[in-house]
Structure formats: C-alpha cells, structure tokens
Design a protein around this motif. Sequence first.
Motif, PDB file in Angstrom:
ATOM      1  N   TRP A  38       0.859  -1.259   0.066  1.00 40.91           N
ATOM      2  CA  TRP A  38      -0.091   0.141   0.070  1.00 40.91           C
ATOM      3  C   TRP A  38       0.895   1.207   0.061  1.00 40.91           C
ATOM      4  CZ3 TRP A  38      -4.645  -0.413   3.788  1.00 40.91           C
ATOM      5  CH2 TRP A  38      -5.319  -1.581   3.514  1.00 40.91           C
ATOM      6  N   SER A  40       0.595   5.719  -0.312  1.00 39.97           N
ATOM      7  CA  SER A  40      -0.457   6.918  -0.112  1.00 39.97           C
ATOM      8  C   SER A  40       0.355   8.094   0.109  1.00 39.97           C
ATOM      9  CB  SER A  40      -1.449   6.472   0.772  1.00 39.97           C
ATOM     10  OG  SER A  40      -0.786   6.653   2.240  1.00 39.97           O
ATOM     11  N   PHE A  57      -4.440  10.005  -2.007  1.00 36.60           N
ATOM     12  CA  PHE A  57      -4.343   9.514  -3.198  1.00 36.60           C
ATOM     13  C   PHE A  57      -3.228   8.341  -2.811  1.00 36.60           C
ATOM     14  CE2 PHE A  57      -4.363  13.928  -3.687  1.00 36.60           C
ATOM     15  CZ  PHE A  57      -5.105  14.194  -4.610  1.00 36.60           C
ATOM     16  N   PHE A  59      -2.495   3.796  -3.896  1.00 38.95           N
ATOM     17  CA  PHE A  59      -2.489   2.664  -4.772  1.00 38.95           C
ATOM     18  C   PHE A  59      -2.040   1.316  -3.901  1.00 38.95           C
ATOM     19  CE2 PHE A  59       0.489  -0.181  -6.907  1.00 38.95           C
ATOM     20  CZ  PHE A  59      -0.244  -0.664  -8.045  1.00 38.95           C
ATOM     21  N   THR A  61      -1.536  -3.107  -4.163  1.00 41.26           N
ATOM     22  CA  THR A  61      -1.553  -4.171  -5.237  1.00 41.26           C
ATOM     23  C   THR A  61      -1.589  -5.624  -4.236  1.00 41.26           C
ATOM     24  OG1 THR A  61      -0.627  -5.340  -7.164  1.00 41.26           O
ATOM     25  CG2 THR A  61       0.881  -4.143  -5.397  1.00 41.26           C
ATOM     26  N   ASN A  68      -5.364  -4.703  -8.722  1.00 45.53           N
ATOM     27  CA  ASN A  68      -4.682  -3.713  -8.186  1.00 45.53           C
ATOM     28  C   ASN A  68      -5.869  -2.582  -7.820  1.00 45.53           C
ATOM     29  OD1 ASN A  68      -1.966  -4.297  -8.923  1.00 45.53           O
ATOM     30  ND2 ASN A  68      -2.469  -3.755 -11.123  1.00 45.53           N
ATOM     31  N   ARG A  69      -5.424  -1.655  -6.834  1.00 51.87           N
ATOM     32  CA  ARG A  69      -6.480  -0.713  -6.347  1.00 51.87           C
ATOM     33  C   ARG A  69      -6.350   0.722  -6.215  1.00 51.87           C
ATOM     34  NH1 ARG A  69     -10.543  -1.099  -1.066  1.00 51.87           N
ATOM     35  NH2 ARG A  69     -12.418  -1.078  -2.230  1.00 51.87           N
ATOM     36  N   TYR A  70      -7.004   1.586  -6.878  1.00 51.55           N
ATOM     37  CA  TYR A  70      -6.505   3.128  -6.798  1.00 51.55           C
ATOM     38  C   TYR A  70      -7.494   3.845  -6.093  1.00 51.55           C
ATOM     39  CZ  TYR A  70      -4.136   0.969 -11.000  1.00 51.55           C
ATOM     40  OH  TYR A  70      -3.336   0.259 -11.693  1.00 51.55           O
ATOM     41  N   TYR A  71      -7.362   4.909  -5.230  1.00 53.85           N
ATOM     42  CA  TYR A  71      -8.278   5.754  -4.927  1.00 53.85           C
ATOM     43  C   TYR A  71      -7.847   6.844  -4.325  1.00 53.85           C
ATOM     44  CZ  TYR A  71      -5.594   5.649  -0.369  1.00 53.85           C
ATOM     45  OH  TYR A  71      -4.573   5.623   0.681  1.00 53.85           O
ATOM     46  N   THR A 103     -11.022  -0.819  -8.353  1.00 48.84           N
ATOM     47  CA  THR A 103     -10.350  -2.253  -8.288  1.00 48.84           C
ATOM     48  C   THR A 103     -10.062  -2.769  -9.609  1.00 48.84           C
ATOM     49  OG1 THR A 103     -11.290  -2.444  -5.914  1.00 48.84           O
ATOM     50  CG2 THR A 103     -10.255  -4.468  -6.978  1.00 48.84           C
TER      51      THR A 103
END
Length: 249
Positions: A38, A40, A57, A59, A61, A68-71, A103
């Motif tokens: 993770w 950020s 912000f 990312f 994995t 993969n996850r983005y937020y 996701t």
Amino acid sequence: MLLHTKFKIILLIFFSILHFNVKAQELNQSSNLTEQIWSSYKMTYRLNNTTNISSDFGFRTISPKYWNRYYVNPGINITLPKIMFKKLQYKESLSGGLAFFYTDNKDISDRLEIRPYQGYTLDWPNWKRLRLRHYVKLEERFELNTNNWNNNFGMRFRYLLDLNLKLQGDLLAEAKGIYFPMSIEFFWNLIGVKQFNDVVRTSAGVGAVFNRKWKAEARVGYHYSRDTITEDFSTNDIIYQAKLFFTIN
C-alpha cells in the motif's frame, strides 16, 4: 544532513521489520495468506485554526496477483472546542468525506466503490511524547460492478486505536521528530459488500517529521478479511505500507 539521518533511521527499522516476509512465505504454503503493498500521499490545507481539508491518493496491489486498487479520498476535519475537562490534555474532532476506490481485478469484473463517511476522533491522552487516538467511523458503501453497473450497497462501523510514541531528541539530537506508530482497528460489517469486507487490522512501524510541511511513515501490518466475491472465503494479509504527508500551509 538531519533529513538524511532520519531517512536512514526509517529505512533501517523498516527493512528489519520486513523479515516478517520470510515467515509469510512459509505460512503461504498452508493457508490463505496474501502479501500486499500500500502506498499513499496525503495533502492537507488549513482553512483556519480549527478546520482542515485534505485528500489522500493511493495505490494498493496484492501477491498473488489478483487485483490492483486505486483511490482518492477527499475530506474535512473540524477540531471541537474544549467544553469540559479543560485542564486535560485531549483533542476532539469531527470528520467527513467522500472516497472513491477503483479495483482492477484480474479474474472478475472491475469494481468502483463510492464511499461517504462520517467520523469522530478523540486524542487522549495527547502528551508531548505519547498520543493515544480513538477514532470511530461510519461508512456507507456503494459498490458498482463495471460490467453491468449493478449497485451493491453496504454499511460498516469502524473503531481505530492508534498509539504514537514520539522521540524528542533528548539522547540523540538526530532522533528528534522520529516516532513509532502502532494501531489496531476493528470492523463491523452491518451490511457486507461483495469485495473487501475487513474484520481486523493491526500495524506497527516508524515515522519521521522532517519539517512543518513534510512527514513520512513506513508500516508493516496484519489484516484479516474476506476480500473476494467467493462467499465464506477469508484471507490473512501481510501489508507493507509507505505513507507521505504534506501540509500546504
């Protein structure tokens, strides 16, 4: 020179903690264990002495490679005035925001989660060398399947207990600004969603305040959750976290 020394201290402690990775590989042979990274970056803008707006912000994995996850997570925090027990070292605040998680799944359709949330924070005790944070949070989760845009609604309650031990440079001047965060967080899934239903999270690590604007953290944690669409499938997750914080003003 001082910043360089603090970076060395963070890296030395963090890579020592990474020896957990060996144990994780051994456990992976016989259990549903994953390893996740993770990262950020959080920016904060102070509107006045009591109100901040901010945005994360990030990312994430996983290994084995399932997603993969983005937020992005914009929010507001308002410090409450002391009404009672004014001599005690504590701080209260209310927070709220609207987070967006996307996701990118390997074997199933991608998911977009829209997550409004409301929270209350109590820092007590809030001393020079030690801060204990109690944070309760209610989240409404709108999970959208990007294949057909069907919506799955969820709701959960979270409680975080976060301990922060801060060094003041009494014995080693270069250590001033170094701190050690440790936390445990519990989740109550009042209404579950298809993916990412956490149960408990723990973490520990090291951080450094470089100046009034910048600080950074590195943590290693353990999470227990159900994070696939397969019913009754739970995972044990080892999490490696890198966080960077910037205060604009």
